[in-house]
Design a protein around this motif. Structure first.
Motif, PDB file in Angstrom:
ATOM      1  N   TRP A 196      34.117  29.592  54.201  1.00 57.60           N
ATOM      2  CA  TRP A 196      34.575  30.900  53.755  1.00 57.60           C
ATOM      3  C   TRP A 196      34.156  31.162  52.305  1.00 57.60           C
ATOM      4  CZ3 TRP A 196      35.140  35.512  54.744  1.00 57.60           C
ATOM      5  CH2 TRP A 196      35.891  36.024  55.805  1.00 57.60           C
ATOM      6  N   LEU A 197      34.305  30.175  51.460  1.00 57.82           N
ATOM      7  CA  LEU A 197      33.992  30.382  50.042  1.00 57.82           C
ATOM      8  C   LEU A 197      32.515  30.668  49.799  1.00 57.82           C
ATOM      9  CD1 LEU A 197      36.250  27.636  48.413  1.00 57.82           C
ATOM     10  CD2 LEU A 197      36.687  30.102  48.581  1.00 57.82           C
ATOM     11  N   ALA A 198      31.673  30.273  50.746  1.00 59.68           N
ATOM     12  CA  ALA A 198      30.239  30.546  50.643  1.00 59.68           C
ATOM     13  C   ALA A 198      29.853  31.904  51.235  1.00 59.68           C
ATOM     14  CB  ALA A 198      29.442  29.446  51.345  1.00 59.68           C
ATOM     15  N   ASP A 199      30.813  32.595  51.844  1.00 61.43           N
ATOM     16  CA  ASP A 199      30.522  33.875  52.490  1.00 61.43           C
ATOM     17  C   ASP A 199      30.241  34.952  51.440  1.00 61.43           C
ATOM     18  OD1 ASP A 199      30.727  35.719  54.956  1.00 61.43           O
ATOM     19  OD2 ASP A 199      32.107  36.624  53.516  1.00 61.43           O
ATOM     20  N   PRO A 200      29.159  35.716  51.586  1.00 60.44           N
ATOM     21  CA  PRO A 200      28.807  36.711  50.558  1.00 60.44           C
ATOM     22  C   PRO A 200      29.868  37.790  50.370  1.00 60.44           C
ATOM     23  CG  PRO A 200      26.918  36.241  51.967  1.00 60.44           C
ATOM     24  CD  PRO A 200      28.093  35.567  52.598  1.00 60.44           C
ATOM     25  N   ASP A 201      30.524  38.198  51.445  1.00 62.94           N
ATOM     26  CA  ASP A 201      31.538  39.241  51.307  1.00 62.94           C
ATOM     27  C   ASP A 201      32.754  38.727  50.543  1.00 62.94           C
ATOM     28  OD1 ASP A 201      30.156  41.329  52.650  1.00 62.94           O
ATOM     29  OD2 ASP A 201      30.633  40.391  54.563  1.00 62.94           O
ATOM     30  N   LEU A 202      33.199  37.531  50.868  1.00 67.59           N
ATOM     31  CA  LEU A 202      34.319  36.965  50.113  1.00 67.59           C
ATOM     32  C   LEU A 202      33.921  36.733  48.660  1.00 67.59           C
ATOM     33  CD1 LEU A 202      37.195  35.964  49.990  1.00 67.59           C
ATOM     34  CD2 LEU A 202      36.386  33.702  50.713  1.00 67.59           C
ATOM     35  N   GLN A 203      32.701  36.286  48.441  1.00 70.30           N
ATOM     36  CA  GLN A 203      32.241  36.092  47.065  1.00 70.30           C
ATOM     37  C   GLN A 203      32.250  37.411  46.289  1.00 70.30           C
ATOM     38  OE1 GLN A 203      28.429  34.119  47.225  1.00 70.30           O
ATOM     39  NE2 GLN A 203      29.334  32.108  47.558  1.00 70.30           N
ATOM     40  N   ALA A 204      31.901  38.500  46.962  1.00 68.32           N
ATOM     41  CA  ALA A 204      31.915  39.812  46.302  1.00 68.32           C
ATOM     42  C   ALA A 204      33.335  40.194  45.904  1.00 68.32           C
ATOM     43  CB  ALA A 204      31.322  40.874  47.228  1.00 68.32           C
ATOM     44  N   TRP A 205      34.295  39.959  46.797  1.00 67.08           N
ATOM     45  CA  TRP A 205      35.698  40.232  46.474  1.00 67.08           C
ATOM     46  C   TRP A 205      36.168  39.362  45.304  1.00 67.08           C
ATOM     47  CZ3 TRP A 205      39.633  43.405  48.527  1.00 67.08           C
ATOM     48  CH2 TRP A 205      40.937  43.062  48.161  1.00 67.08           C
ATOM     49  N   MET A 206      35.821  38.072  45.340  1.00 69.08           N
ATOM     50  CA  MET A 206      36.244  37.151  44.286  1.00 69.08           C
ATOM     51  C   MET A 206      35.655  37.567  42.936  1.00 69.08           C
ATOM     52  SD  MET A 206      38.034  34.590  45.853  1.00 69.08           S
ATOM     53  CE  MET A 206      37.729  32.923  45.259  1.00 69.08           C
ATOM     54  N   SER A 207      34.422  38.025  42.936  1.00 70.23           N
ATOM     55  CA  SER A 207      33.791  38.473  41.699  1.00 70.23           C
ATOM     56  C   SER A 207      34.534  39.671  41.112  1.00 70.23           C
ATOM     57  CB  SER A 207      32.327  38.832  41.955  1.00 70.23           C
ATOM     58  OG  SER A 207      31.707  39.337  40.791  1.00 70.23           O
ATOM     59  N   LEU A 208      34.910  40.619  41.973  1.00 71.01           N
ATOM     60  CA  LEU A 208      35.666  41.771  41.509  1.00 71.01           C
ATOM     61  C   LEU A 208      37.049  41.354  41.022  1.00 71.01           C
ATOM     62  CD1 LEU A 208      34.654  44.275  44.324  1.00 71.01           C
ATOM     63  CD2 LEU A 208      34.015  44.446  41.910  1.00 71.01           C
ATOM     64  N   ALA A 209      37.652  40.385  41.691  1.00 74.08           N
ATOM     65  CA  ALA A 209      38.971  39.896  41.278  1.00 74.08           C
ATOM     66  C   ALA A 209      38.917  39.273  39.889  1.00 74.08           C
ATOM     67  CB  ALA A 209      39.490  38.886  42.294  1.00 74.08           C
ATOM     68  N   ARG A 210      37.847  38.546  39.615  1.00 72.39           N
ATOM     69  CA  ARG A 210      37.727  37.900  38.303  1.00 72.39           C
ATOM     70  C   ARG A 210      37.566  38.917  37.174  1.00 72.39           C
ATOM     71  NH1 ARG A 210      34.953  33.905  41.461  1.00 72.39           N
ATOM     72  NH2 ARG A 210      32.961  34.979  41.178  1.00 72.39           N
ATOM     73  N   GLN A 211      37.121  40.119  37.505  1.00 70.86           N
ATOM     74  CA  GLN A 211      36.948  41.149  36.489  1.00 70.86           C
ATOM     75  C   GLN A 211      38.247  41.896  36.170  1.00 70.86           C
ATOM     76  OE1 GLN A 211      33.569  43.719  37.474  1.00 70.86           O
ATOM     77  NE2 GLN A 211      32.664  42.025  38.606  1.00 70.86           N
ATOM     78  N   GLU A 212      39.270  41.697  36.997  1.00 67.55           N
ATOM     79  CA  GLU A 212      40.537  42.377  36.760  1.00 67.55           C
ATOM     80  C   GLU A 212      41.282  41.733  35.585  1.00 67.55           C
ATOM     81  OE1 GLU A 212      41.530  43.806  41.350  1.00 67.55           O
ATOM     82  OE2 GLU A 212      42.612  42.112  40.461  1.00 67.55           O
ATOM     83  N   SER A 213      42.013  42.554  34.861  1.00 65.72           N
ATOM     84  CA  SER A 213      42.762  42.036  33.712  1.00 65.72           C
ATOM     85  C   SER A 213      44.260  41.951  33.978  1.00 65.72           C
ATOM     86  CB  SER A 213      42.525  42.938  32.487  1.00 65.72           C
ATOM     87  OG  SER A 213      42.930  44.270  32.751  1.00 65.72           O
ATOM     88  N   TRP A 214      44.714  42.508  35.101  1.00 67.60           N
ATOM     89  CA  TRP A 214      46.152  42.513  35.384  1.00 67.60           C
ATOM     90  C   TRP A 214      46.650  41.104  35.681  1.00 67.60           C
ATOM     91  CZ3 TRP A 214      43.445  46.040  38.959  1.00 67.60           C
ATOM     92  CH2 TRP A 214      43.341  47.334  38.428  1.00 67.60           C
ATOM     93  N   ILE A 215      47.850  40.816  35.230  1.00 71.05           N
ATOM     94  CA  ILE A 215      48.497  39.536  35.515  1.00 71.05           C
ATOM     95  C   ILE A 215      49.901  39.825  36.026  1.00 71.05           C
ATOM     96  CG2 ILE A 215      49.390  37.377  34.549  1.00 71.05           C
ATOM     97  CD1 ILE A 215      47.144  37.487  32.493  1.00 71.05           C
ATOM     98  N   ILE A 216      50.233  39.258  37.185  1.00 73.32           N
ATOM     99  CA  ILE A 216      51.557  39.428  37.770  1.00 73.32           C
ATOM    100  C   ILE A 216      52.418  38.234  37.384  1.00 73.32           C
ATOM    101  CG2 ILE A 216      52.854  39.491  39.934  1.00 73.32           C
ATOM    102  CD1 ILE A 216      50.590  41.056  41.158  1.00 73.32           C
ATOM    103  N   GLU A 217      53.560  38.496  36.811  1.00 72.41           N
ATOM    104  CA  GLU A 217      54.446  37.424  36.392  1.00 72.41           C
ATOM    105  C   GLU A 217      54.849  36.576  37.595  1.00 72.41           C
ATOM    106  OE1 GLU A 217      58.566  36.737  33.842  1.00 72.41           O
ATOM    107  OE2 GLU A 217      57.917  38.760  34.409  1.00 72.41           O
ATOM    108  N   HIS A 218      54.633  35.277  37.486  1.00 69.89           N
ATOM    109  CA  HIS A 218      54.948  34.297  38.529  1.00 69.89           C
ATOM    110  C   HIS A 218      54.135  34.508  39.811  1.00 69.89           C
ATOM    111  CE1 HIS A 218      58.104  33.175  35.850  1.00 69.89           C
ATOM    112  NE2 HIS A 218      58.827  34.238  36.091  1.00 69.89           N
ATOM    113  N   GLU A 219      53.260  35.528  39.830  1.00 70.11           N
ATOM    114  CA  GLU A 219      52.426  35.798  40.998  1.00 70.11           C
ATOM    115  C   GLU A 219      53.257  36.029  42.252  1.00 70.11           C
ATOM    116  OE1 GLU A 219      48.860  33.020  39.169  1.00 70.11           O
ATOM    117  OE2 GLU A 219      49.871  32.421  41.005  1.00 70.11           O
ATOM    118  N   GLU A 220      54.413  36.612  42.126  1.00 69.44           N
ATOM    119  CA  GLU A 220      55.273  36.879  43.266  1.00 69.44           C
ATOM    120  C   GLU A 220      54.985  38.272  43.780  1.00 69.44           C
ATOM    121  OE1 GLU A 220      58.976  34.093  41.778  1.00 69.44           O
ATOM    122  OE2 GLU A 220      59.150  36.267  41.743  1.00 69.44           O
ATOM    123  N   VAL A 221      54.056  38.374  44.790  1.00 68.75           N
ATOM    124  CA  VAL A 221      53.591  39.670  45.243  1.00 68.75           C
ATOM    125  C   VAL A 221      53.964  39.953  46.685  1.00 68.75           C
ATOM    126  CG1 VAL A 221      51.662  39.632  43.641  1.00 68.75           C
ATOM    127  CG2 VAL A 221      51.349  38.729  45.938  1.00 68.75           C
TER     128      VAL A 221
END
Length: 226
Positions: A196-221
């Motif tokens: 899965w981690l080698a999948d191009p679509d998931l990699q595209a999502w992960m790349s966009l996620a790394r560009q986000e600056s928001w942080i959720i306290e305790h990551e309780e979503v």
């Protein structure tokens, strides 16, 4: 697969870094060859509270809009994409594999609460130390067994049921979770995570996620996602 994307197709998501249910819906759209408009609402923020009612009567994400038609809940979105845009290709033709995949997707949709709570999805995290309680280990073991049984039945060494399916989309955030924490995984489980981690679509999502600056306290979503 590549199809013409309807101009009025819109997916409303939470933060890519944290929203596991948004990831599931987005992957189904991508695997169906669709490049929909994506609206990201940062969870646990005043902006989310101010805007979510505009898009979602449940006040949760993800939500898929097709013109003025609304589909909520990630599994419902996946099935809608499969029927309308993917020529039913997001489930196997074989009825036995199809039934197995649907059962797995439903179990993921409703179960594994201990794992969700203890190992929240964080696309930016890698190899975080974590203490695995017994109930979390039970969830990890069950997921490993499901993946093994599916690949044994399908004869696949990649996707769970041979070709990509909705079942894979449902378990993609688990692969991201397993990357994020220090875990002792069986070999076949780690192999599926790596696939899965080698999948191009998931990699595209992960790349966009790394560009986000928001942080959720305790990551309780969990309370904000379908």
């Amino acid at each position: 697969m590549q199809v013409d994307t309807p101009p009025d197709l819109k997916l409303v998501c939470g933060n890519r870094n944290y929203s596991s249910w948004s990831l599931r819906a987005w992957l189904c759209l991508r695997k169906a060859g669709l490049n929909s408009e994506v609206v990201v609402l940062p969870m646990d923020t005043p902006e989310f509270e101010a805007r979510i009612a505009e898009y979602s009567p449940t006040r949760r994400v993800p939500v898929l809009w097709i013109g003025d038609e609304l589909i909520w809940d990630s599994l419902a979105i996946a099935e809608t994409v499969n029927e309308r845009f993917a020529n039913a290709s997001l489930w196997p033709e074989d009825p036995v594999l199809r039934a197995l995949g649907r059962a797995m997707a439903a179990e993921m949709h409703s179960g594994f609460a201990a794992l969700r709570h203890a190992l929240p999805m964080n696309c930016r995290a890698t190899a975080r130390p974590v203490v695995i309680e017994d109930e979390v280990q039970v969830d990890i073991q069950r997921i490993s067994e499901l993946w093994s049984a599916a690949m044994e039945r399908s004869g696949s060494d990649g996707w769970l049921l041979g070709d990509f399916s909705i079942a894979d989309a449902m378990f993609a955030p688990v692969a991201v979770r397993f990357k994020a924490y220090v875990l002792d995984l069986p070999e076949h489980t780690q192999a599926y995570v790596d696939y899965w981690l080698a999948d191009p679509d998931l990699q595209a999502w992960m790349s966009l996620a790394r560009q986000e600056s928001w942080i959720i306290e305790h990551e309780e979503v969990g309370a904000l996602s379908n």
